[in-house]
Design an enzyme around this catalytic site. Structure first.
Site, PDB file in Angstrom:
ATOM      1  N   GLU A 112       0.839  -1.193   0.000  1.00 29.31           N
ATOM      2  CA  GLU A 112       0.000   0.000   0.000  1.00 29.31           C
ATOM      3  C   GLU A 112       0.878   1.248   0.000  1.00 29.31           C
ATOM      4  OE1 GLU A 112      -2.936  -0.373  -0.634  1.00 29.31           O
ATOM      5  OE2 GLU A 112      -3.749  -2.176   0.263  1.00 29.31           O
ATOM      6  N   GLU A 142      -4.255   5.134  -1.404  1.00 29.69           N
ATOM      7  CA  GLU A 142      -3.126   4.340  -0.919  1.00 29.69           C
ATOM      8  C   GLU A 142      -2.599   4.902   0.404  1.00 29.69           C
ATOM      9  OE1 GLU A 142      -3.094   1.740  -2.424  1.00 29.69           O
ATOM     10  OE2 GLU A 142      -3.212   1.948  -4.594  1.00 29.69           O
ATOM     11  N   HIS A 145      -4.960   3.348   2.713  1.00 25.12           N
ATOM     12  CA  HIS A 145      -4.731   1.921   2.931  1.00 25.12           C
ATOM     13  C   HIS A 145      -3.485   1.670   3.779  1.00 25.12           C
ATOM     14  CE1 HIS A 145      -7.078   1.137  -1.043  1.00 25.12           C
ATOM     15  NE2 HIS A 145      -7.788   1.736  -0.122  1.00 25.12           N
ATOM     16  N   GLU A 207      -3.671  -5.602  -8.054  1.00 24.32           N
ATOM     17  CA  GLU A 207      -4.972  -5.167  -7.542  1.00 24.32           C
ATOM     18  C   GLU A 207      -6.131  -5.914  -8.186  1.00 24.32           C
ATOM     19  OE1 GLU A 207      -4.200  -0.828  -5.753  1.00 24.32           O
ATOM     20  OE2 GLU A 207      -4.490  -0.800  -7.905  1.00 24.32           O
ATOM     21  N   GLU A 241     -10.370  -0.371  -4.239  1.00 24.13           N
ATOM     22  CA  GLU A 241      -9.572  -1.088  -5.241  1.00 24.13           C
ATOM     23  C   GLU A 241     -10.261  -1.135  -6.596  1.00 24.13           C
ATOM     24  OE1 GLU A 241      -6.537  -1.985  -4.741  1.00 24.13           O
ATOM     25  OE2 GLU A 241      -6.361  -1.990  -2.566  1.00 24.13           O
ATOM     26  N   HIS A 244      -9.138   1.464  -8.661  1.00 26.16           N
ATOM     27  CA  HIS A 244      -7.755   1.255  -9.106  1.00 26.16           C
ATOM     28  C   HIS A 244      -7.700   0.266 -10.269  1.00 26.16           C
ATOM     29  CE1 HIS A 244      -6.612   2.181  -4.653  1.00 26.16           C
ATOM     30  NE2 HIS A 244      -7.351   3.102  -5.211  1.00 26.16           N
TER      31      HIS A 244
END
Lengths: 530, 391, 166, 138
Positions: A112, A142, A145, A207, A241, A244
């Site tokens: 992360e 991020e 995370h 991811e 995610e 992402h």
């Protein structure tokens, strides 16, 4: 319902409410936010031309992003700090799992954290303002995370009955032979290289493919083993995610329409898949199956669902008509999905003083489960575990060390120079094709051909010191002590080969084993093959 | 509503009992302080800092790092993921940085969400109550159209310039703070357009599209030096320390603050525009937090509390200031011609003396915050004279 | 300053680095260190445990010596450490790459560029701009056909020796 | 055991032990497959529980390929083609303002191309940007 809603939408569009602005109304102007100038363009090396017209699929503005994320944070911390606190959730976790999370969450944190910079690299490389905006949101995700994965260790450190390891894994991980691997795949792989290659590593493979089993499926194992902390955090992590994954998909789109760029894509895809798989397949499988008391489903089945059928099928499969091909390493990856985590588990058990957690060897119930789901498991691994147990694996007074056992039985441990994972050629059941090479006076070990290829093609990318090279000559207990592997009583080890609170190993017990770390590429009698 | 089919260890009686039997009466370890090995820095770690500090997996080549050895995979050619080569600045411990605003993700994002919610309510009230009726038409069409629109590009450009600072910064707490500052710039640009979209809905004669604004930004003489600064810092500067200093420590603290505060926020009111000051207040707050971080990084960490490289760092900050201050002067001088086009002129505010007072306010504030603590010499009166020659 | 990991070798090098008193001495030290101990073409792997740590400490000391010199701001920011125009120096390297279409030659050039020019030899703003061009070209040359070469061909290309334990 | 080919334990995963291993490692599965399915994981919450009951389950009438599985902390949903979550409908059903971004608070993952379109959240097997455009209602 759907058609009537569309009518409402259309009516609103024709007669917009003049007193409010929908975030998507602002988002539609983003493509006009940029301008051309001579020095414009990404600052870092790349093979690709990223399309300035690429779109972003979630259409978030900074403020709407903040509103959405703020709700996520309120709910998550509300659950942790109120609900789960009142339930004493930290002490309702099976210790096997509570120990595994010391490493799992800390290692995921590495990814992360690296992804913050990796997303910033993409924010720099992208030419489309919508894409830049999407990558920026990922940078912030991020950051979130990293906070979250670290907070799991922090929360465990406050509430779980054995905080040691949750509190200081960031120091002790330096001596864990499994740690450089996560740094390579999840750290360097996300940001040290072509932005598109990094995007494929980070977004398309790590991811879109591996976070599903790593972050979503893992919550099932957590819940089954009494851990409601991790699902609260990880499922919330994963709600970011999907954006992402969409970022990664749009990275592909932004280079696929340009033939000059497209010709480089397959190489990066193959390399990124192997880079991520090589670490994540064994590591996640090991964490789930060997870090749990109560099993959910065999790792290989999760892998088949999330990695092969859904990721490969829905993501790559649909792209085949645009020229994307199967990674050449796929068949080997599947063999690894079956066996690589068992290979890793054996080595992790052999290296237990360096893991920073309390682990125990599979009991009879676990052995039966392994054999039922991985036919042939017992004859290959189970027998060894039983022998180790009978020789006193758990007993601090028995003086038994599995590392010594391995060396005495001709099972050398080497470190793969590309993935940095330890491997044992004589005990490996995964896709194994070891080779040992010398170049410019230095010796290198490789566990299989795909990684060896990566090194042969780009040797300067892999100039690093592996575990044996870095710590060669250190006496094991000295190393463990120096790296913070001792509890506050000054003698009991952080790592233990069992879960009991009695008969815990101390520095003295470790010292008695008299292990000085060797470099196998130096001490063995290596000769050229003619 | 769960189906209840899934067996959860915490509530399944059999599993819960098995787990309970394994939990010892006393904890196995009494010490619960997080990252006990960490250096304190200049103050006690906040809870957030304890959670985040040393999350960065770096090699020990970076002073202050906890890891050992080299990064495992590098760029083709051999560049490591994080390296001291990325800035000319030097530190004995890059992990000493602490954000003075003590922001971490949750409160940061909550604050921005609150700003957004308040904006939504304010805009609704402003529109529904007819406050917009006070707005001077020429201000709207000649200033909020092209000029305010063009300023969006300044904010968006500086947002982009932050990508490489987030990528290369050398420690975790530093990177978090920089990411927030970059995000704020993206937000500031988007909020200008949010406001312009609303104006486009309310006023039939207001075009919210960005064509004229972009033309002004790329072609008008009033933006040329500012635009060239943004283009340089976005496209050509790799030294992340230089970027942060030039953006937040020089250009935005003088030019940005002038445009946001002294121009738009102050003059909107006299043109019957009560919305722009509200929107710009957010950007001013974001800048304030960036400025505090810059002060902590450069003034406190790299100069005042740096035991070895303080003189070295001061030398670079001076050199960079000498490089960027003239360009910022030129940017302000070029911008200041906009006063000629103001629809409403108010003595004491838009006259020469009033504008000079505005210029003096920003430069004196800059001097007090950045120049004096770092012992950076510059000719304040010459600066004011030069800027005012554009009036 | 140091974390838990330290070695005598590092202490010895730190003493040696602290004793550097001039830019020219620092440049010589850094250049010979990089030639001997860094990259896949290094002369020896003897210092492999410490190499990045020692290199960074020399770089930091050299950077410090450079900023203490009585040179103008302009020269500090835009010239190489030995007083040449940074833009021109980098331009020369980029020019050298123009005619290369062999990935091995390009790789050699990129590694040599890094050893010769990495800061503080050349300021980062110029060094990185040059690196972007060179590495982009290297990556393009490498990617084409990369999946088609066999491991055996690659071993031959690198001239590696296969080993086994006797 | 569900007969739905999208079911959680359908296909190869319906087998176990040696039979699973033989199929999983067999030559027929050594290349990437092509799938027209999409997957969504919804983190359990008040709103999601209601959405599953009132919106997702009724969707099966039109798309019987939809499979839903309770996985402890989340619901796993797989369907052929496309899944559309209309948040105006959810808002009406929940009796409160519920935008597409509120829904995203609890969407834990997707496989397929996911995007927002006004107040709808859609996951599709279409290749956005290659086969179709990324649409906007504005």
């Amino acid at each position: 319902m759907a058609s009537s809603n569309l009518a409402v939408k259309e009516a609103l569009k024709a007669n917009p409410v003049p007193s409010s602005v929908d975030p998507q109304e602002v988002h539609k102007w983003l493509q006009d936010f940029s301008w051309d100038f001579k020095a414009k363009g990404g600052k870092y090396p790349t093979k690709y031309n990223l399309d300035v017209n690429t779109r972003e699929q979630f259409k978030l503005t900074a403020k709407e992003y903040a509103r959405m994320e703020s709700i996520k944070e309120e709910r998550q911390y509300g659950t942790l700090l109120d609900g789960l606190d009142r339930l004493d959730a930290g002490n309702k976790v099976h210790p096997k799992w509570g120990e595994a999370m010391k490493v799992i969450s800390n290692f995921l944190e590495v990814g992360e954290y690296a992804a913050i910079a990796g997303s910033a690299l993409l924010w720099d490389a992208a030419q489309s303002p919508e894409q830049k905006n999407g990558y920026l949101a990922q940078v912030m995700d991020e950051v979130r995370h990293t906070n979250q994965t670290a907070y799991v260790n922090y929360y465990y450190g406050k509430h779980y009955y054995d905080p040691a390891g949750h509190t200081n894994m960031r120091q002790f991980r330096s001596v864990n032979p499994l740690y450089p691997g996560v740094r390579r795949a999840f750290g360097d792989g996300f940001l040290a290289g072509d932005a598109v290659e990094s995007s494929i590593n980070l977004q398309v493979v790590a991811e879109a493919c591996f976070t599903n089993p790593l972050i979503v499926s893992l919550t099932e194992w957590a819940a089954a083993n009494g851990d409601e902390i991790t699902p609260t955090v990880y499922l919330s992590i994963e709600t970011d995610e999907l954006r992402h994954m969409a970022n990664g998909y749009q990275t592909l789109v932004s280079v696929m329409t340009d033939p000059e760029s497209f010709k480089y894509l397959q190489t990066d895809l193959d390399n990124a898949f192997w880079t991520q798989h090589k670490y994540l397949t064994p590591f996640v499988g090991f964490g789930l199956e060997y870090g749990s008391k109560y099993k959910v489903e065999p790792w290989v089945k999760s892998w088949n669902r999330w990695v092969y059928e859904d990721w490969a099928g829905i993501w790559l499969g649909r792209l085949q008509k645009f020229g994307i091909k199967s990674p050449k390493c796929l068949a080997d990856a599947k063999k690894d999905a079956m066996w690589a985590h068992h290979d890793l588990a054996l080595l992790a058990a052999a290296l237990w003083p360096l893991t920073g957690i309390r682990m125990e060897l599979p009991d009879e119930e676990a052995m039966n489960w392994f054999e039922a789901n991985y036919p042939g498991w017992y004859d290959h691994y189970g027998k060894i575990y039983n022998e180790w147990k009978s020789l006193g694996f758990e007993d601090p007074k028995a003086g038994f060390c599995p590392l010594v056992w391995m060396m005495q039985n001709g099972h050398g441990i080497f470190i793969d120079h590309t993935s940095t994972l330890p491997f044992c050629p004589t005990l490996s059941k995964s896709a194994s094709n070891p080779s040992f090479l010398e170049m410019n006076g230095k010796r290198f070990a490789f566990s299989e051909g795909h990684g060896e290829r990566q090194w042969l093609q780009e040797p300067e990318r892999y100039e690093f010191q592996n575990f044996f090279e870095q710590y060669e000559g250190w006496e094991l207990s000295e190393l463990v002590k120096a790296a913070g592997g001792v509890r506050s009583d000054g003698k009991t080890l952080l790592s233990q080969p069992h879960l009991r609170s009695t008969d815990m190993w101390t520095l003295e017990d470790l010292k008695r084993l008299n292990i000085v770390i060797p470099d196998p590429m130096k001490i063995m009698n290596w000769q050229p093959v003619h | 509503m769960s189906t209840g089919k899934f067996v959860r260890g915490m509530i399944d009686p059999e599993r819960a009992a098995e787990i309970r039997a394994l939990v010892p009466e006393k904890p196995l370890e009494t010490k619960r302080d997080h990252i006990p090995f960490a250096k304190r820095g200049w103050r006690r770690l906040t809870e957030y800092e304890a959670v985040m500090l040393h999350a960065q997996p770096t090699t020990d080549a970076i002073p202050g790092s906890m890891d050992v050895g080299e990064s495992v995979q590098k760029w083709p050619g051999g560049r490591p993921l994080f390296g001291v080569e990325s800035t000319a600045l030097l530190s004995s411990n890059w992990f000493n940085f602490r954000d003075p605003s003590k922001r971490w993700y949750y409160p940061y994002i909550k604050g921005k969400s609150e700003d957004g919610q308040t904006t939504e309510r304010v805009m609704k009230s402003w529109a529904d109550s007819g406050d917009y009726g006070m707005m001077n038409d020429a201000w709207r069409n000649q200033i909020l159209g092209p000029v305010y629109g063009a300023f969006l590009y300044e904010e968006f450009g500086l947002f982009n310039a932050n990508s490489s600072t987030v990528y290369t910064a050398l420690s975790d707490l530093l990177r978090m703070w920089i990411a927030e500052s970059g995000f704020d710039k993206d937000d500031a640009a988007q909020m200008i357009q949010t406001q312009r979209v609303l104006l486009g809905k309310i006023f039939p004669d207001f075009d919210e599209s960005l064509g004229d604004a972009k033309k002004s930004w790329t072609e008008a003489a009033m933006w040329k030096p500012a635009r060239e600064f943004v283009e340089h810092i976005w496209g050509e500067v790799y030294d992340w320390g230089e970027q942060l200093w030039a953006i937040h420590g020089v250009h935005d603290h003088i030019f940005g603050q002038f445009v946001r505060r002294e121009f738009f926020q102050r003059l909107a009111g006299i043109h019957g525009d009560t919305l722009t000051p509200f929107i710009q207040t957010q950007a001013l707050t974001y800048h304030q937090q960036a400025a505090e971080g810059v002060t902590a990084l450069f003034g406190k960490m790299l100069i005042n509390e740096e035991p070895i490289y303080s003189t070295h760092n001061r030398r670079y900050l001076r050199a960079w200031t000498n490089q960027y201050l003239p360009q910022t002067t030129a940017a302000l001088k070029a911008f200041i011609g906009v006063y000629k086009d103001l629809p409403v002129k108010v003595d004491g505010i838009t006259c020469r003396a009033g504008v000079q007072a505005s210029v003096e306010r920003v430069i004196d504030d800059w001097s007090r915050r950045f120049a004096e603590p770092l012992d950076l010499k510059f000719d304040r009166n010459a600066f004011v004279r030069e800027v005012m020659s554009g009036y | 300053m140091a974390n838990w990991y330290n070695t005598e070798t590092r202490d010895e090098w730190q003493d040696q680095i602290n004793s550097l008193r001039s830019v020219s001495a620092g440049v010589e030290c850094l250049q010979s260190f990089r030639a001997d101990h860094t990259g896949p073409d290094r002369k020896t792997y003897d210092l492999k445990k410490e190499v990045t740590w020692i290199e960074s400490r020399i770089e930091m000391r050299l950077g410090q010596l450079h900023s203490e010199e009585l040179i103008s701001d302009e020269d500090l920011l835009s010239k190489t450490i030995d007083g040449k125009c940074a833009k021109e120096v980098v331009g020369e390297w980029v020019k050298k790459a123009a005619d290369i279409d062999c990935k091995i030659k390009m790789e050699g050039l990129c590694i040599a560029y890094r050893k010769a020019c990495k800061p503080p030899m050349v300021p980062i703003n110029y060094f990185a701009a040059g690196e972007k061009i060179l590495i982009s070209k290297l990556m393009r040359l490498r990617a084409i056909g990369a999946l088609d070469q066999t491991v055996e061909e690659l071993r031959e290309m690198r001239g590696v020796t296969r080993l086994s334990v006797q | 055991m569900t007969k739905n080919t999208n079911g959680y334990n359908s296909g190869t995963n319906a087998k176990s032990g040696q039979a699973f291993m033989d199929e999983f490692l067999g030559d027929a599965t050594s290349k990437i497959p092509t799938s027209d399915a999409v997957v969504v994981a919804l983190m359990k919450s008040e709103e999601i529980d209601a959405i599953i009951q009132e919106i997702v389950i009724p969707m099966r009438e039109e798309n019987p390929s939809i499979a839903i599985e309770d996985r402890g902390g989340y619901y796993w949903i797989k369907a052929t083609g496309k899944l559309t979550f209309d948040c105006d409908e959810a808002s009406e059903m929940l009796g409160k303002k519920y935008t597409v971004y509120d829904l995203l608070v609890n969407v834990s993952t997707t496989v397929g191309r996911a995007f927002t379109l006004g107040n709808k959240f859609i996951v599709t097997n279409e290749l956005l940007g290659l086969e179709s455009k990324v649409e906007s209602v504005y």
